[in-house]
Motif scaffolding. Structure first.
Motif, short mmCIF file in Angstrom:
data_model
loop_
_atom_site.label_atom_id
_atom_site.label_comp_id
_atom_site.label_asym_id
_atom_site.label_seq_id
_atom_site.Cartn_x
_atom_site.Cartn_y
_atom_site.Cartn_z
N PRO A 146 56.90 33.09 -111.86
CA PRO A 146 57.41 32.76 -113.19
C PRO A 146 58.45 33.77 -113.67
O PRO A 146 58.36 34.94 -113.32
N THR A 147 59.42 33.30 -114.45
CA THR A 147 60.34 34.22 -115.10
C THR A 147 59.57 34.87 -116.27
O THR A 147 58.50 34.36 -116.67
N GLY A 162 62.13 25.99 -105.56
CA GLY A 162 62.42 27.41 -105.32
C GLY A 162 61.81 28.34 -106.37
O GLY A 162 62.15 29.52 -106.43
N PHE A 163 60.93 27.80 -107.22
CA PHE A 163 60.28 28.66 -108.22
C PHE A 163 59.10 29.37 -107.53
O PHE A 163 58.04 28.79 -107.37
N GLU A 164 59.31 30.60 -107.15
CA GLU A 164 58.22 31.31 -106.46
C GLU A 164 57.32 32.05 -107.41
O GLU A 164 56.12 32.14 -107.24
N GLN A 204 58.47 32.49 -118.95
CA GLN A 204 57.43 31.56 -118.49
C GLN A 204 56.08 32.26 -118.46
O GLN A 204 55.07 31.71 -118.88
N ALA A 242 61.34 25.20 -118.12
CA ALA A 242 60.02 25.15 -117.48
C ALA A 242 58.98 25.81 -118.38
O ALA A 242 57.81 25.40 -118.38
N THR A 269 69.74 30.87 -122.89
CA THR A 269 69.73 29.88 -121.82
C THR A 269 69.73 30.65 -120.49
O THR A 269 70.11 31.80 -120.45
N GLY A 270 69.28 29.99 -119.47
CA GLY A 270 69.30 30.63 -118.15
C GLY A 270 68.09 31.51 -117.89
O GLY A 270 68.00 32.16 -116.86
N THR A 271 67.15 31.55 -118.83
CA THR A 271 65.99 32.41 -118.66
C THR A 271 64.79 31.64 -118.09
O THR A 271 63.73 32.21 -117.88
N GLY A 272 64.98 30.34 -117.90
CA GLY A 272 63.88 29.52 -117.40
C GLY A 272 63.06 28.91 -118.53
O GLY A 272 61.89 28.57 -118.35
N LYS A 273 63.70 28.70 -119.69
CA LYS A 273 62.89 28.23 -120.82
C LYS A 273 62.53 26.75 -120.71
O LYS A 273 61.54 26.32 -121.28
N ARG A 276 73.33 34.08 -115.25
CA ARG A 276 72.15 33.21 -115.30
C ARG A 276 71.29 33.37 -114.04
O ARG A 276 71.77 33.78 -113.00
N ALA A 277 70.05 32.98 -114.20
CA ALA A 277 69.10 32.95 -113.07
C ALA A 277 69.16 34.23 -112.23
O ALA A 277 69.27 34.20 -111.01
P1 AMP Z 1 66.82 27.25 -117.89
O1 AMP Z 1 66.84 28.49 -118.74
O2 AMP Z 1 65.61 26.45 -118.10
O3 AMP Z 1 68.10 26.46 -118.07
O4 AMP Z 1 66.77 27.71 -116.34
C1 AMP Z 1 67.83 28.41 -115.71
C2 AMP Z 1 67.82 28.21 -114.21
O5 AMP Z 1 66.78 28.96 -113.61
C3 AMP Z 1 67.61 26.77 -113.78
O6 AMP Z 1 68.53 26.50 -112.74
C4 AMP Z 1 66.20 26.73 -113.28
O7 AMP Z 1 66.04 25.76 -112.26
C5 AMP Z 1 66.00 28.12 -112.75
N1 AMP Z 1 64.58 28.58 -112.85
C6 AMP Z 1 63.75 28.42 -113.90
N2 AMP Z 1 62.57 29.01 -113.67
C7 AMP Z 1 62.64 29.55 -112.42
C8 AMP Z 1 61.73 30.29 -111.61
N3 AMP Z 1 60.49 30.59 -112.03
N4 AMP Z 1 62.14 30.69 -110.39
C9 AMP Z 1 63.39 30.39 -109.97
N5 AMP Z 1 64.30 29.71 -110.68
C10 AMP Z 1 63.93 29.28 -111.91
#
Ligand code: AMP
Length: 629
Positions: free
Chosen positions: A25-26, A21-23, A29, A55, A49-53, A335-336
């Motif tokens: 980048p956050t 579902g990553f369409e 990212q 990835a 946390t929760g910012t997509g770090k 988050r997210a």
């Molecule tokens: P994290 O900060 O890495 O713990 O990520 C927080 C949540 O966001 C996790 O559930 C990831 O799967 C989701 N996530 C990370 N990057 C993306 C993205 N580019 N698009 C959608 N969801 C994302």
């Protein structure tokens, strides 16, 4: 073209993350991936946390690994088992279409033999908690001499937990030429020092303002008297019927007590703290993730690494000792891309802490009033109406009963019928909150309940200067001449009766005797418990004090009988746990690697049988506890 391709990520990986579902980048990212992909810089990322770090560093790592070589090329260190599993699973998911990629998770509290076996098979990316990693290095079971990248994730947390020496030791086994990427939610001096000691001219990236909280989170505080805290907390929960929250306490004992009180009161809650075995914790977390639990009552340490995206509220039942922990706590919501509320329930002496937190997170709190009983009843009523509107009707099943039902209600008007159905739930709320007090600390008697009636419950006892509402004032023939301080007396009472310190109210120390208050319904238990006890050969005598006996005003008492019970469809609905109790796992450590650190700090009651009963706090700053207040 998927924007991740444009950032330089290969198709195989982009396909895998698209499935997740990553369409696009956050923000982190978008900024970090191009820098990290070059593989030629040290890096410091200040991100919640929760910012997509995950990835943000995981995708570049997967690009930089040489899959023809089957030895450790990247090491990711993180503070907790939960986070370790989460990161390794995320990376495995990203690498789903890379058949030769190998990721191993190494963490305490699990069988080391399996982890050693996985390592022996060959691994390129190791995700580890520091304690277990050091253990494996000491066994010479892994070789980090060809590691090119080290990621220190949640660096501030690792230092908070006292992992500095372990990290030093682990990093000393990696080559000087490696690149280090550090991620941290906050940037205290200690983290800054790591950046200086281990890195050369790191690229620095700050998401949002430094140390600032997530923009999606609203911060609120409620000021209540200490004795009203639990009742106020319950009101806040009742006012938010769809709450899916994490409630933070400072100690394991407080966590357990609040969870048990909530369960007794019919809420859908459970505790998560370090005295539970790993298996018990996994079970609690599974129930929370599945949303069969509505409230998770947790310590800071136990809640680290929790990544549940839909958390609506974080409640600081007690504020943390360290301001940075507030950021970590509140980061569990919002988050997210979702919004969330972080609530602090404080007493008026803690206002300065709110101001300090505001400075650190760069955001203002909103002072919010504890809802009145009337507010809660109204909210619940319309919540119920909303549910009636939304409910799915199973025509097939219900049709067979309709003729009989119509027979029962045929004579009734529509209005009468609606009133009766609604009253089924509504009466309970009404009854419970009838005459409920205003719980705001600055409330005047007049403000009381909205209908202007003087509160019927929870007012002061009617015997002059007696005990606080719901408490009974007791006399004890021990006092300052017996070398007791107030804290000593509290410990003495708790140890001999088994009641919690929370159930003891004001203590007045005198010379040869003292007075103390206990929750009224525990009075007999306390008196009985002391009957066989002597102090240095002198009988200990406890009596209800003549000048302030039992005040019947129970108010919204904790636990105990007589409380309203929520049924499945009641306040907030969901599963209701009855008398089910968990056993404490006592000393059985699940996470040996961090255990000794978790034990540090905390106050100890003086115990007159020579034992010390510790009110242990979890976590803290490792060797010496730090408090910011
Ligand atoms: P994290 O900060 O890495 O713990 O990520 C927080 C949540 O966001 C996790 O559930 C990831 O799967 C989701 N996530 C990370 N990057 C993306 C993205 N580019 N698009 C959608 N969801 C994302």
């Amino acid at each position: 073209m998927n924007p991740f391709n444009e950032l330089g990520i290969r198709h195989d990986i982009v396909n895998a993350i698209t499935e997740l579902g990553f369409e696009k980048p956050t923000p982190i990212q978008e900024s970090a991936i191009p820098v990290l992909l070059s593989g030629s810089n040290d890096f410091v990322g200040l991100a919640q946390t929760g910012t997509g770090k995950t990835a943000a560093f995981g995708l570049p790592l997967l690009e930089l690994i040489d899959y023809k070589k089957n030895f450790p090329q990247a090491l990711i260190l993180c503070p907790t088992r939960e986070l370790c599993l989460q990161i390794s699973n995320d990376i495995k998911n990203f690498a789903k279409n890379l058949p030769n990629a190998s990721v191993v998770a190494v963490y305490g509290g699990a069988n080391i033999v399996n982890q050693l076996r996985d390592i022996k098979r060959g691994v390129q990316i190791v995700v580890a908690t520091p304690g277990r990693m050091k253990d494996i290095l000491n066994r010479k079971a892994i070789d980090f001499s060809q590691v090119n990248y080290v990621v220190l994730d949640e660096a501030d947390e690792m230092l908070n937990m006292g992992f500095q020496e372990d990290i030093d030791e682990i990093l000393s086994t990696t080559p000087d030429t490696k690149k280090t990427w550090l991620f941290s939610a906050t940037m205290p001096r200690e983290v800054r020092a790591i950046a200086q000691n281990y890195m050369t001219d790191p690229k620095e990236l700050t998401m949002g303002t430094k140390n600032s909280g997530n923009v999606n989170i609203d911060h609120e505080y409620y000021v209540v008297k200490a004795r009203d805290k639990y009742a106020a907390f319950k009101r806040i929960v009742d006012y938010n019927p769809d709450i899916f929250g994490i409630v933070f306490c400072r100690t394991k004992i407080e966590t357990q007590e609040i969870a048990e009180a909530l369960i007794k009161d019919g809420y859908n809650a459970d505790a998560l703290h370090g005295d539970l075995s790993q298996q018990q914790r996994d079970k609690v977390m599974k129930r929370y993730r599945d949303r069969s639990l509505q409230l998770l009552i947790a310590t800071d340490v136990a809640a680290r690494g929790i990544d549940v995206n839909e958390v609506t509220h974080v409640i600081n039942y007690s504020l943390p000792d360290e301001i940075a922990n507030y950021t970590h706590r509140s980061g569990r919501t919002g988050r997210a891309g979702k919004t969330g509320v972080s609530i602090a329930i404080i007493n008026s002496r803690e206002l300065h802490k709110i101001r300090q937190i505001e400075k650190v997170i760069g955001k203002q709190f909103t002072k919010t009033e504890v809802p009145t009983g009337f507010d809660v009843v109204e909210k619940q009523l319309f919540g119920l109406i909303h549910k009636v509107n939304e409910v799915e009707v199973n025509d097939q099943q219900i049709d067979q009963y309709l003729p009989r039902i119509m027979g029962e209600f045929g004579e009734m008007s529509k209005e009468e019928l609606i009133k009766r159905f609604v009253s089924l739930e509504f009466n309970r709320f009404l009854e419970y909150y009838k005459g409920a007090r205003d719980l705001n600390a600055d409330a005047t008697e007049e403000r009381g309940s909205r209908d202007g009636k003087r509160s019927e419950r929870g007012e002061r006892g009617d015997r002059g200067r007696g005990a606080e509402a719901g408490f009974t004032r007791l006399f004890i023939n021990l006092g300052a001449v017996d070398d007791f301080s107030r804290g000593d007396l509290l410990g003495y009472i708790c140890n001999n009766t088994g009641i919690s310190g929370k159930s003891v109210g004001r203590i007045d120390m005198k010379g040869v005797f003292s007075f103390f208050e206990v929750e009224s319904d525990l009075t007999n238990q306390v008196i009985e418990a002391f009957k066989p006890i002597d102090y240095h050969g002198r009988d200990v005598r406890i009596e209800v004090s003549g000048d302030g006996g039992s005040s019947n005003g129970g108010g919204e008492r904790r636990g105990g009988g007589g409380e309203r019970r929520r049924g499945a469809g009641g306040f907030g609905g969901g599963e209701r746990r009855g008398g089910e109790r968990r056993e404490r796992s006592g000393g059985g450590s699940d996470r040996g690697e961090r255990r000794s650190r978790e034990r540090s700090g905390g106050s100890a009651f003086r115990d007159f049988s020579g034992k010390r009963r510790e009110d242990r706090r979890e976590g803290g700053s490792g060797r010496s506890r730090r408090s910011d207040w």
